[in-house]
Design an enzyme around this catalytic site. Structure first.
Site, PDB file in Angstrom:
ATOM      1  N   CYS A  19       0.826  -1.186   0.000  1.00 49.56           N
ATOM      2  CA  CYS A  19       0.000   0.000   0.000  1.00 49.56           C
ATOM      3  C   CYS A  19       0.865   1.243   0.000  1.00 49.56           C
ATOM      4  O   CYS A  19       0.462   2.275  -0.517  1.00 49.56           O
ATOM      5  CB  CYS A  19      -0.855  -0.009   1.244  1.00 49.56           C
ATOM      6  SG  CYS A  19      -2.052  -1.324   1.249  1.00 49.56           S
ATOM      7  N   GLY A  53      -6.952  -7.335  -0.222  1.00 50.39           N
ATOM      8  CA  GLY A  53      -5.829  -6.548  -0.732  1.00 50.39           C
ATOM      9  C   GLY A  53      -5.495  -5.437   0.237  1.00 50.39           C
ATOM     10  O   GLY A  53      -5.734  -5.547   1.443  1.00 50.39           O
ATOM     11  N   CYS A  54      -4.952  -4.372  -0.279  1.00 53.07           N
ATOM     12  CA  CYS A  54      -4.559  -3.237   0.558  1.00 53.07           C
ATOM     13  C   CYS A  54      -5.746  -2.722   1.365  1.00 53.07           C
ATOM     14  O   CYS A  54      -6.802  -2.429   0.820  1.00 53.07           O
ATOM     15  CB  CYS A  54      -4.014  -2.116  -0.319  1.00 53.07           C
ATOM     16  SG  CYS A  54      -3.642  -0.611   0.590  1.00 53.07           S
ATOM     17  N   PHE A  55      -5.561  -2.589   2.679  1.00 56.43           N
ATOM     18  CA  PHE A  55      -6.681  -2.155   3.515  1.00 56.43           C
ATOM     19  C   PHE A  55      -7.091  -0.714   3.263  1.00 56.43           C
ATOM     20  O   PHE A  55      -8.212  -0.321   3.592  1.00 56.43           O
ATOM     21  CB  PHE A  55      -6.444  -2.414   5.003  1.00 56.43           C
ATOM     22  CG  PHE A  55      -5.080  -2.078   5.562  1.00 56.43           C
ATOM     23  CD1 PHE A  55      -4.285  -1.073   5.035  1.00 56.43           C
ATOM     24  CD2 PHE A  55      -4.598  -2.801   6.647  1.00 56.43           C
ATOM     25  CE1 PHE A  55      -3.046  -0.775   5.588  1.00 56.43           C
ATOM     26  CE2 PHE A  55      -3.363  -2.511   7.217  1.00 56.43           C
ATOM     27  CZ  PHE A  55      -2.586  -1.497   6.682  1.00 56.43           C
TER      28      PHE A  55
END
Length: 227
Positions: A19, A53-55
């Site tokens: 991220c 995936g990316c938070f």
């Protein structure tokens, strides 16, 4: 009874807590008064935990869902007894970046949240989402009850049988063991960094997908945003 319930929920919010490279502390964009009002509305707040995936991306999507009270970015599904961004990023804990969603079941159901989750990320990508590669970016649902597990499995079967995706769905379905809140600088990242490159190129398209496919679920304050 209601006073006890409010106290329990308030206690829960106090305790709960690539991220990009940007000490864990509690998210504060939801006030005590808001929590009390939400509890008094239906008598309960439920939780759901998803990794897609990316938070930063997943959090931004669910913050805009009507009935969602709060969303906290964090880590789940690992083998280590604790987790932080550095350890997770280096693959030292086997945790996935995920979000813990606090929602009002009187407004939106767990089944509807599951539907939004699968539609706003790619559940056929193994240990990655787009440019983010690694086990920490895997697709996974962490259920709390057998009923939640049944709902998730049923939805996956429905997607598979309808050939919604050309590839097989690889989303893991696991019993929630623990949730570790991510560092403060990861919370509300989409809102606080709207012009950051990753947000514009990766997160924003996912939010736009939510607006496109689920306009009826968009919170009123975000309806003019359109992603």
């Amino acid at each position: 009874m209601k006073k006890n319930l409010i106290a329990i929920v308030l206690g829960l919010f106090v305790l709960t807590a690539s991220c990009g490279n940007s000490s864990s502390s509690n998210k504060s964009n939801y006030t005590k008064e808001d929590i009390v009002r939400e509890v008094e509305y239906t008598g309960a707040i439920d939780t759901a935990t998803f990794a897609g995936g990316c938070f930063w991306c997943t959090e931004a999507v669910f913050e805009r869902v009507e009935g969602v009270v709060n969303v906290v970015s964090g880590y789940s599904g690992g083998t280590a007894e604790n987790a932080d961004y550095r350890k997770v990023s280096y693959g030292l804990t086997n945790h996935a970046e995920c979000v813990q969603i606090y929602y009002d079941p009187g407004v939106i159901s767990y089944k509807e949240l599951v539907k939004i989750f699968f539609a706003t990320h790619d559940p056929t990508q193994l240990n990655r989402q787009g440019p983010d590669v690694g086990e920490q970016y895997r697709s996974e649902v962490f259920y709390r009850t057998d009923k939640e597990k049944e709902i998730v499995q049923s939805h996956i079967n429905k997607l598979q049988n309808s050939n919604t995706y050309e590839k097989a769905i690889v989303t893991k379905v696991s019993k929630l063991d623990s949730f570790y809140e991510a560092e403060e600088y990861h919370q509300d990242y989409y809102e606080l960094n709207p012009y950051q490159g990753y947000i514009l190129s990766v997160a924003k398209p996912k939010v736009k997908k939510f607006f496109k496919y689920f306009p009826e679920y968009v919170k009123e304050k975000y309806r003019k945003e359109k992603g």
